[in-house]
Design an enzyme around this catalytic site. Structure first.
Site, PDB file in Angstrom:
ATOM      1  N   GLY A 172      29.056  36.387  38.917  1.00 57.37           N
ATOM      2  CA  GLY A 172      28.870  36.614  40.308  1.00 57.37           C
ATOM      3  C   GLY A 172      28.370  37.764  40.570  1.00 57.37           C
ATOM      4  N   ILE A 181      29.374  40.958  40.472  1.00 56.76           N
ATOM      5  CA  ILE A 181      29.437  42.059  39.292  1.00 56.76           C
ATOM      6  C   ILE A 181      28.707  41.759  38.138  1.00 56.76           C
ATOM      7  CG2 ILE A 181      31.219  43.051  37.970  1.00 56.76           C
ATOM      8  CD1 ILE A 181      33.215  43.031  40.301  1.00 56.76           C
ATOM      9  N   ARG A 237      40.879  40.656  35.594  1.00 56.63           N
ATOM     10  CA  ARG A 237      42.189  40.922  35.802  1.00 56.63           C
ATOM     11  C   ARG A 237      42.763  40.649  34.363  1.00 56.63           C
ATOM     12  NH1 ARG A 237      41.148  43.030  40.058  1.00 56.63           N
ATOM     13  NH2 ARG A 237      41.998  42.622  41.797  1.00 56.63           N
ATOM     14  N   GLU A 278      50.418  46.767  34.433  1.00 56.55           N
ATOM     15  CA  GLU A 278      49.874  47.790  34.715  1.00 56.55           C
ATOM     16  C   GLU A 278      50.532  49.182  35.079  1.00 56.55           C
ATOM     17  OE1 GLU A 278      45.135  45.979  35.099  1.00 56.55           O
ATOM     18  OE2 GLU A 278      46.304  47.142  37.059  1.00 56.55           O
ATOM     19  N   HIS A 291      42.614  50.665  35.081  1.00 58.23           N
ATOM     20  CA  HIS A 291      41.820  49.997  36.155  1.00 58.23           C
ATOM     21  C   HIS A 291      41.147  50.697  37.224  1.00 58.23           C
ATOM     22  CE1 HIS A 291      43.044  46.061  38.532  1.00 58.23           C
ATOM     23  NE2 HIS A 291      41.715  46.153  38.918  1.00 58.23           N
TER      24      HIS A 291
END
Length: 483
Positions: A316, A318, A400, A429, A448
């Site tokens: 995509g 990114i 993720r 996280e 993150h």
């Protein structure tokens, strides 16, 4: 011919020549020193040069010394890092003349093991950004009926014309950034969850939008039932796996996110993780600052990145920006995606489409995950996929945590099924402090921070504001998330 060649080389990389070093220093956000050490470059960057740099600039030194024969002859051998005046650098960092430094070379090497300003500087900076306790408590304790902090727009409940927007809180671990509040208050009447809970009857009917920052406030059916006029939820970031889109749709609530804002920063971080893992930067840093280090072992080696094969899973926005960056490293780029990109896009970055994920896993030296978390990508990389990868391969996850079967990853790393992992995301996280991944030298974990730059977070805030205003005025919503 030589001049023409140099001009061609400049055009290839878009470089602009600065005849005077002062011009470069004054304009640059990052200054990288890549010269040989000679009598002319000895302490090239000193007090004067650092004072010319921007206060937000970073100095990076990857220089090398002159040849050993010259070094011995001129007594430079003990000063291989001496392109930079190190004492001037210490003073510049202490005084905030420049923001930071990243050094692959110092003098001497290693540095003396005594406590140094390099280690104390971090503590000083950390303590400098803390919000005074009394101020923080006052901000969090503010009631709806009370006046806002000085300098903020004072709102009158009876004459209120700005839309009422629900947020979780201001400041703290997961609250809206305090330096964003002034901008937001020009557009909305911000209602914190605490204020809302203290006056549900009145505020429940007034709230027309939710501004979701760090996945807060949590939206469930109970909340939706008490907000009859809610029209839109603006979500920060790309991921929406924390939202029940069907539930929101059943209440007639629309959703927006910020998919393009974070792409460049997240791609940058993906490359940073790949380079840091390949060159063992975290281990190297620990060695460089350890009080037990007496010498740097010559056989302490990383692996090359340039010329290797990068497999991108999820092409995509990114993923494509990762490919653009990887092209500059002369990497062979493979990608797997639900849909193949057009030939022009593939050609621009030199990417090769792999219809089957197995083909990508078997060929790649680095596998980077840049997919959205969906039921289809949940634990996309498990035991079988890890066993398809090369024993020398590195897994990089900037998507993720739940895209990877974490237990299978631990087992694969322990049994040397793959070489290493670099993770910006995990589940949960943060990880429990006794988790095996935290104890492995061949694992890099960051908290993150894919989109965590001041510039991107502010642009994210502005995009969310635009989405809310569009939804409330009946205009098409930028970046609306559709079922």
């Amino acid at each position: 011919m030589t001049i023409l060649k140099k001009e061609h080389e400049e055009q290839l990389v878009g470089a602009i020549y600065c005849e005077k070093i002062d011009s470069l220093l004054q304009q640059s956000d990052f200054v990288m020193v890549v010269v040989s050490l000679t009598p002319q470059t000895h302490k090239l960057i000193g007090k004067r040069e650092m004072e010319l740099m921007k206060p937000m600039a970073t100095l990076i030194n990857i220089s090398r010394g002159c040849c050993l024969q010259m070094a011995l002859k001129r007594h430079f051998y003990s000063n291989l890092g001496a392109v930079v005046d190190q004492e001037a650098l210490v003073r510049a960092l202490q005084a905030g003349v420049i923001r930071a430094a990243a050094l692959d070379v110092t003098y001497p090497e290693p540095l003396p093991r005594l406590p140094s300003v390099f280690s104390s500087q971090k503590h000083a900076r950390d303590s400098a950004v803390r919000v005074p306790g009394a101020l923080r408590e006052a901000q969090q304790a503010r009631r709806w009926q009370r006046l806002p902090p000085p300098g903020f727009h004072i709102l009158d409940m009876e004459d209120q014309e700005l839309p009422y927007v629900l947020i979780d809180c201001i400041g703290g671990k997961h609250g809206v950034y305090e330096d964003h509040v002034e901008f937001l208050k020009k557009h909305f009447c911000l209602i914190t969850m605490k204020e809302y809970l203290e006056n549900k009857k009145f505020l429940g009917k007034k709230i027309t939008a939710i501004y979701m920052w760090y996945h807060k406030p949590v939206i469930d059916e109970e909340l939706l039932q008490i907000l009859p006029n809610l029209k839109v939820v603006a979500n920060s970031g790309v991921g929406i796996d924390h939202l029940d889109l069907n539930l929101l749709s059943s209440f007639g609530v629309k959703v927006s996110n910020t998919p393009f804002v974070a792409s460049m920063d997240t791609a940058d971080l993906g490359m940073a993780l790949m380079l840091a893992s390949a060159r063992r930067l975290v281990e190297g840093y620990q060695m460089a600052v350890s009080p037990d280090t007496e010498y740097f072992p010559a056989d302490w080696l990383g692996v090359e990145v340039s010329g290797t094969t990068l497999g991108i899973i999820g092409m995509g926005t990114i993923g494509y920006k990762v490919a653009q960056r990887a092209k500059a490293f002369d990497m062979k780029i493979l990608y797997h995606n639900r849909n193949q990109r057009n030939k022009e896009e593939e050609s621009a970055v030199g990417a090769i489409y792999c219809k089957k994920i197995d083909d990508l896993l078997q060929q790649s030296d680095f596998v980077m995950l840049a997919v959205t978390l969906t039921p289809q990508t949940h634990k996309l990389i498990g035991k079988r996929e890890l066993e398809l990868m090369k024993p020398t391969a590195t897994l990089i996850n900037i998507s993720r945590g739940l895209v990877v079967d974490q237990d299978a990853l631990v087992e694969a790393l322990q049994n040397k099924v793959i070489k290493a992992a670099a993770l910006d995301v995990t589940y949960p996280e943060p990880l429990p402090r006794d988790h095996p991944l935290l104890k492995m030298k061949n694992v890099i974990i960051t908290p993150h921070i894919g989109s965590a730059t001041k510039e991107t977070r502010r642009l994210m805030m502005k995009n969310m504001t635009e989405s809310i205003e569009a939804a409330l005025t009946g205009l098409p919503i930028p970046n609306e998330v559709l079922l």
